[in-house]
Write a protein that holds these residues in place. Structure first.
Motif, PDB file in Angstrom:
ATOM      1  N   ALA A   1       0.919  -1.244  -0.055  1.00 43.87           N
ATOM      2  CA  ALA A   1       0.084   0.127   0.056  1.00 43.87           C
ATOM      3  C   ALA A   1       0.898   1.220   0.171  1.00 43.87           C
ATOM      4  N   PHE A   2       0.909   1.979  -1.189  1.00 43.19           N
ATOM      5  CA  PHE A   2       1.600   3.197  -1.247  1.00 43.19           C
ATOM      6  C   PHE A   2       3.235   2.936  -1.024  1.00 43.19           C
ATOM      7  N   GLY A   3       3.489   1.697  -1.455  1.00 45.41           N
ATOM      8  CA  GLY A   3       5.097   1.098  -1.421  1.00 45.41           C
ATOM      9  C   GLY A   3       5.329   0.650  -0.069  1.00 45.41           C
ATOM     10  N   TYR A   4       4.509   0.679   0.943  1.00 43.82           N
ATOM     11  CA  TYR A   4       4.835   0.168   2.295  1.00 43.82           C
ATOM     12  C   TYR A   4       4.237  -1.228   2.310  1.00 43.82           C
ATOM     13  N   VAL A   5       5.112  -2.131   2.905  1.00 39.08           N
ATOM     14  CA  VAL A   5       4.605  -3.621   2.833  1.00 39.08           C
ATOM     15  C   VAL A   5       3.669  -3.597   4.148  1.00 39.08           C
ATOM     16  N   ILE A   6       2.477  -4.218   3.789  1.00 40.30           N
ATOM     17  CA  ILE A   6       1.180  -3.983   4.870  1.00 40.30           C
ATOM     18  C   ILE A   6       1.390  -5.389   5.595  1.00 40.30           C
ATOM     19  N   PHE A   7       1.335  -6.405   4.969  1.00 41.64           N
ATOM     20  CA  PHE A   7       1.158  -8.059   5.306  1.00 41.64           C
ATOM     21  C   PHE A   7       2.523  -8.635   5.436  1.00 41.64           C
ATOM     22  N   GLY A   8       2.461  -9.625   6.058  1.00 45.42           N
ATOM     23  CA  GLY A   8       3.609 -10.534   6.479  1.00 45.42           C
ATOM     24  C   GLY A   8       4.591 -10.052   7.250  1.00 45.42           C
ATOM     25  N   GLU A   9       5.685 -10.903   7.582  1.00 43.97           N
ATOM     26  CA  GLU A   9       6.317 -10.809   8.707  1.00 43.97           C
ATOM     27  C   GLU A   9       7.135  -9.175   8.662  1.00 43.97           C
ATOM     28  N   ASN A  10       7.457  -8.570   7.438  1.00 45.93           N
ATOM     29  CA  ASN A  10       7.796  -7.180   7.169  1.00 45.93           C
ATOM     30  C   ASN A  10       6.722  -6.165   7.315  1.00 45.93           C
TER      31      ASN A  10
ATOM     32  N   VAL B   1       4.752  -3.145   7.994  1.00 53.62           N
ATOM     33  CA  VAL B   1       5.133  -1.808   8.727  1.00 53.62           C
ATOM     34  C   VAL B   1       3.911  -1.670   9.731  1.00 53.62           C
ATOM     35  N   LEU B   2       2.770  -2.144   9.307  1.00 58.71           N
ATOM     36  CA  LEU B   2       1.731  -1.914  10.607  1.00 58.71           C
ATOM     37  C   LEU B   2       2.219  -2.896  11.884  1.00 58.71           C
ATOM     38  N   ALA B   3       3.042  -3.884  11.541  1.00 56.30           N
ATOM     39  CA  ALA B   3       3.259  -4.915  12.641  1.00 56.30           C
ATOM     40  C   ALA B   3       4.527  -3.942  13.430  1.00 56.30           C
ATOM     41  N   THR B   4       5.564  -3.821  12.487  1.00 60.92           N
ATOM     42  CA  THR B   4       7.034  -3.308  13.321  1.00 60.92           C
ATOM     43  C   THR B   4       6.685  -1.825  13.894  1.00 60.92           C
ATOM     44  N   GLN B   5       5.784  -1.029  13.119  1.00 58.50           N
ATOM     45  CA  GLN B   5       5.860   0.318  13.363  1.00 58.50           C
ATOM     46  C   GLN B   5       4.733   0.522  14.580  1.00 58.50           C
ATOM     47  N   PHE B   6       3.670   0.012  14.182  1.00 55.75           N
ATOM     48  CA  PHE B   6       2.432   0.433  14.958  1.00 55.75           C
ATOM     49  C   PHE B   6       1.960  -0.980  15.997  1.00 55.75           C
TER      50      PHE B   6
ATOM     51  N   ILE C   1      -1.561  -8.547  14.024  1.00 55.45           N
ATOM     52  CA  ILE C   1      -2.506  -9.185  13.412  1.00 55.45           C
ATOM     53  C   ILE C   1      -2.033  -9.145  11.776  1.00 55.45           C
ATOM     54  N   PHE C   2      -1.658  -7.820  11.366  1.00 51.36           N
ATOM     55  CA  PHE C   2      -1.331  -7.692   9.979  1.00 51.36           C
ATOM     56  C   PHE C   2      -0.151  -8.515   9.651  1.00 51.36           C
ATOM     57  N   ALA C   3       0.887  -8.890  10.476  1.00 50.21           N
ATOM     58  CA  ALA C   3       1.858  -9.727  10.230  1.00 50.21           C
ATOM     59  C   ALA C   3       1.613 -11.176   9.785  1.00 50.21           C
ATOM     60  N   GLN C   4       0.310 -11.424  10.553  1.00 50.20           N
ATOM     61  CA  GLN C   4      -0.087 -12.884  10.436  1.00 50.20           C
ATOM     62  C   GLN C   4      -0.876 -13.009   8.924  1.00 50.20           C
ATOM     63  N   ILE C   5      -1.104 -11.909   8.216  1.00 53.31           N
ATOM     64  CA  ILE C   5      -1.807 -12.255   6.967  1.00 53.31           C
ATOM     65  C   ILE C   5      -0.863 -12.660   6.022  1.00 53.31           C
ATOM     66  N   PRO C   6      -1.154 -13.777   5.229  1.00 49.65           N
ATOM     67  CA  PRO C   6      -0.107 -14.021   4.248  1.00 49.65           C
ATOM     68  C   PRO C   6      -0.472 -13.264   2.925  1.00 49.65           C
ATOM     69  N   MET C   7       0.625 -13.235   2.167  1.00 50.89           N
ATOM     70  CA  MET C   7       0.613 -12.507   0.855  1.00 50.89           C
ATOM     71  C   MET C   7       1.277 -13.465  -0.157  1.00 50.89           C
ATOM     72  N   LEU C   8       0.791 -13.072  -1.663  1.00 51.54           N
ATOM     73  CA  LEU C   8       1.284 -13.992  -2.580  1.00 51.54           C
ATOM     74  C   LEU C   8       2.854 -14.004  -2.603  1.00 51.54           C
ATOM     75  N   PHE C   9       3.257 -12.786  -2.742  1.00 52.18           N
ATOM     76  CA  PHE C   9       4.918 -12.578  -2.813  1.00 52.18           C
ATOM     77  C   PHE C   9       4.923 -10.955  -2.922  1.00 52.18           C
ATOM     78  N   HIS C  10       6.233 -10.405  -2.401  1.00 47.12           N
ATOM     79  CA  HIS C  10       6.195  -9.135  -2.684  1.00 47.12           C
ATOM     80  C   HIS C  10       7.229  -8.854  -3.595  1.00 47.12           C
ATOM     81  N   ARG C  11       6.878  -8.018  -4.714  1.00 43.62           N
ATOM     82  CA  ARG C  11       7.424  -7.811  -6.025  1.00 43.62           C
ATOM     83  C   ARG C  11       8.804  -7.375  -5.809  1.00 43.62           C
ATOM     84  N   ALA C  12       9.163  -6.518  -4.844  1.00 43.33           N
ATOM     85  CA  ALA C  12      10.476  -5.961  -4.780  1.00 43.33           C
ATOM     86  C   ALA C  12      11.659  -7.016  -4.343  1.00 43.33           C
TER      87      ALA C  12
END
Lengths: 612, 79
Positions: free
Chosen positions: A397-406, A408-413, A417-428
């Motif tokens: 979302a706007f270049g921030y990783v929002i799901f998975g172990e990285n 930002v919603l989990a590490t910064q805030f 729970i957002f770290a638990q949501i799986p994602m397909l793959f991060h393109r970068a």
């Protein structure tokens, strides 16, 4: 159910006595079904009704007045009025509008003149010269210039002058008798000699400036009054004029319809096309209206106009098809294909939940603002939804990783729970995956094009042609794949067969085109390129902003926020451009090139509003 | 600390070659698109129904830079 071809049309002719001409035209106009075909035969074409000419003139006049009236949102509405009512007062309205318009023009010009005069006095501000008084004397005159005073004093051969120095320019007051000396010295000792207004004002420059100001104010007040009067006139008349304009347009359309009909002394024949499923309605309605005095029958031949026949959301994608070319009557309407793959391409390339939202906002605004392009914006909104979906899949979302172990919603805030949501793959971090997917998309899309092309050939020329012209390409690809995965002995013979088939089917041109197969599939790597660039661009904005945030303090936070907002707004528009252009060109060039002919005639039924 | 090409595990020459491949093809595309675009806008001024055709003509040279991208990816060992 998705229809794959344009709607089936039936050609008809309507024959009747001239006494029924008017009724027939009125009925056809109300039905809004018949695409009238211009008559070009041996019979004469009909005459427009007598009223046509007069009505056209009135219509032109009304449109010209409407264009002069100021626009206002709530004035768009039409307001019931009769032609007679408008005709009666029209001259008066028109002359009032013209008069008010020209008064406003005059005011504008006057203000401009006053502004120029103001500049003149401003340059002299600070000097004590009362120019008006000087001019009114018999023996004195004045010149104004950007003067180099010392040099002037050096050059001039007289002392019968006085210099008043202003802020930018100086006024030289001199006796008329020495005007020649002064003028020639001026030419050598000044950068620019100002022209002097014909009516000089009384008083020193600062007083003159004040009097100009008050003049400007007076003119402005007058202008506002005039504009209000015009507004009032518009409030009263714009709605009515618009109504009559619509009414007249329709009347003229009807009055001029006979121009496309064949006529004899007592009868007329009209030819045209109707959608086949509407034929019965048309026949019944027209026959009823004319009390059975006209004869309608089906005809053969001719090139049918094309009416898209799609349902639901696919309809808005018809505009994207027509943007390239209107399909031919007997070929597949590719709108459904654009509907299936364009939003996916767009979504995959941008693939960011945040940009999905912002692009949706932009497209919705466009949808509201541009009435003529509503369909295109509607189809683009689908692309936005796809972008959001892919954004969620990629956890971006706007270049921030929002799901998975990285996340930002989990590490910064601390929103674990957002770290638990799986994602397909991060393109970068998984460029390779994006790359492979792009290539696969290319393969599927291009071959889809060949398959549709094969279907088109099959329905026009039969199975053999379909195989030779389109199937051979697919066989060629199979050959290449066999060579790569199994070995030369398996691949080469298949490729040879394919090339021979291609030569038989399309001739030398087909052989020459072979390299383009590769370039077409490679072309889909742009999906990879844009996709990676989309992630990188967003990350760049976030990176710059985070350095600003890191400096701390109010200024840092303000700067960071500003960078984020400006950067992401900029990115939104870049991404719309990239996503749209690259996405749509993959359809137009790489895919449509395999099957699409285009060049059909668009169905424009008589009576349709906004048909032109 | 390793930087740039070294950090990415790419030799200097492949990195430079990749840069050249992208840069030259991008310039070539830009040059071609500039000419086609100018002519296309002229055509649109005459008849805006040509939009689709003009768009297609304008985007054709993009193939060059895509090839550049592919070459760059190949020389850097990405594919």
């Amino acid at each position: 159910m998705v229809k794959i071809k344009p709607a089936e049309m039936t050609k008809i002719s309507i024959t009747g006595p001239k006494s029924q001409l008017e009724t027939t035209i009125d009925t056809l106009h109300d039905l809004n079904l018949l695409h009238i075909e211009d008559y070009d035969g041996e019979l004469e074409t009909g005459e427009p009704r007598d009223e046509a000419e007069g009505l056209s003139e009135l219509l032109v006049d009304i449109r010209s007045v409407l264009s002069k009236l100021p626009e206002k949102e709530n004035r768009r509405e039409k307001q019931q009025a009769s032609v007679e009512e408008v005709q009666e007062s029209f001259e008066e309205v028109r002359s009032s509008v013209d008069r008010l318009k020209s008064e406003i023009e005059i005011s504008k010009r006057r203000i401009k003149e006053l502004e120029e005069e103001k500049d003149f006095y401003k340059a002299l501000k600070g000097s004590e010269a009362d120019l008006g008084k000087v001019r009114s004397t018999r023996s004195l005159d004045v010149a104004v210039a950007d003067l180099k005073i010392d040099r002037f004093r050096e050059k001039v051969d007289t002392d019968r002058y006085d210099i008043f120095k202003g802020r930018k320019a100086s006024a030289i007051v001199f006796e008329k008798e020495v005007s020649q000396e002064v003028t020639s010295a001026l030419q050598e000792a000044s950068n620019e000699v100002h022209s002097i207004p014909s009516d000089l004002r009384e008083g020193v420059p600062s007083e003159a400036l004040r009097s100009i100001e008050s003049d400007v104010q007076d003119v402005r007040d007058d202008r506002e009054e005039t504009e209000e009067e015009l507004e009032g006139l518009a409030d009263e008349w714009a709605g009515k004029l618009r109504f009559v304009e619509g009414f007249l347009t329709e009347r003229i359309e009807k009055a001029e319809a006979p121009l496309n009909f064949a006529t004899t002394e007592r009868a007329f024949i009209a030819e045209g096309w109707v959608p086949s499923d509407k034929y019965d309605t048309l026949e019944e309605e027209v026959a009823n209206a004319a009390e059975g005095k006209v004869h309608i029958q089906k005809e053969d031949g001719g090139e049918a106009p094309v009416k898209h026949d799609n349902r639901g959301p696919v309809q808005s994608f018809e505009s994207l098809t027509d943007l390239m070319a209107v399909p031919k009557y007997n070929e597949i309407d590719p709108s459904a294909i654009i509907f299936l793959t364009f939003p996916l391409f767009f979504g995959f390339m941008i693939g960011d939940f945040g940009y999905g939202l912002t692009t949706l906002l932009v497209f919705y605004a466009g949808y509201r603002m541009f009435e003529g392009a509503q369909d295109i914006f509607k189809s683009l909104m689908w692309a936005s939804f796809a972008t959001m979906a892919f954004g969620l899949a990629f956890g971006d979302a706007f270049g921030y990783v929002i799901f998975g172990e990285n996340s930002v919603l989990a590490t910064q805030f601390g929103l674990e729970i957002f770290a638990q949501i799986p994602m397909l793959f991060h393109r970068a971090t998984h460029l390779g995956q994006v790359f492979t997917v792009s290539a696969l998309i290319g393969l599927v899309h291009v071959n889809g094009g060949y398959l549709i092309g094969a279907y088109n050939e099959y329905s026009k020329h039969g199975l053999k042609e379909a195989f030779l012209e389109k199937g051979s390409w697919i066989l060629l690809e199979v050959g290449v794949a066999l060579w790569y995965f199994v070995g030369m002995t398996a691949g080469l013979p298949v490729m040879l067969i394919a090339v021979v088939a291609l030569y038989v089917g399309e001739g030398v041109e087909g052989i020459v085109e072979i390299p383009s197969l590769m370039s077409n599939i490679l072309s889909y790597f742009r999906i990879f390129g844009v996709s990676v660039a989309a992630v990188a661009l967003a990350a760049v904005v976030n990176g710059i902003a985070s350095t600003a945030f890191a400096t701390g303090g109010l200024l840092g936070i303000a700067m960071g926020t500003a960078i984020l907002v400006i950067g992401h707004v900029f990115n939104t528009f870049i991404k719309i451009m990239e996503g749209f252009l690259q996405g749509i060109r993959l359809h137009y060039v790489e895919m449509f090139g395999k099957f699409y002919e285009g060049g059909g005639k668009k169905y424009a039924p008589f009576g349709a509003r906004d048909a032109s | 600390m390793a930087t740039g090409a070294e950090a990415a595990g790419i030799g200097a020459y492949p990195a430079i070659s990749a840069a050249v491949a992208i840069a030259v093809t991008a310039l070539a595309t830009a040059w071609a698109q500039a000419k086609i675009g100018a002519a296309g806008v002229g055509a649109l001024a005459e008849d805006d129904g040509l939009f689709g055709n003009v768009l297609i003509l304008t985007v054709i040279p993009e193939t060059m830079v895509i090839f550049g991208l592919v070459v760059a990816l190949v020389v850097t060992g990405f594919i």
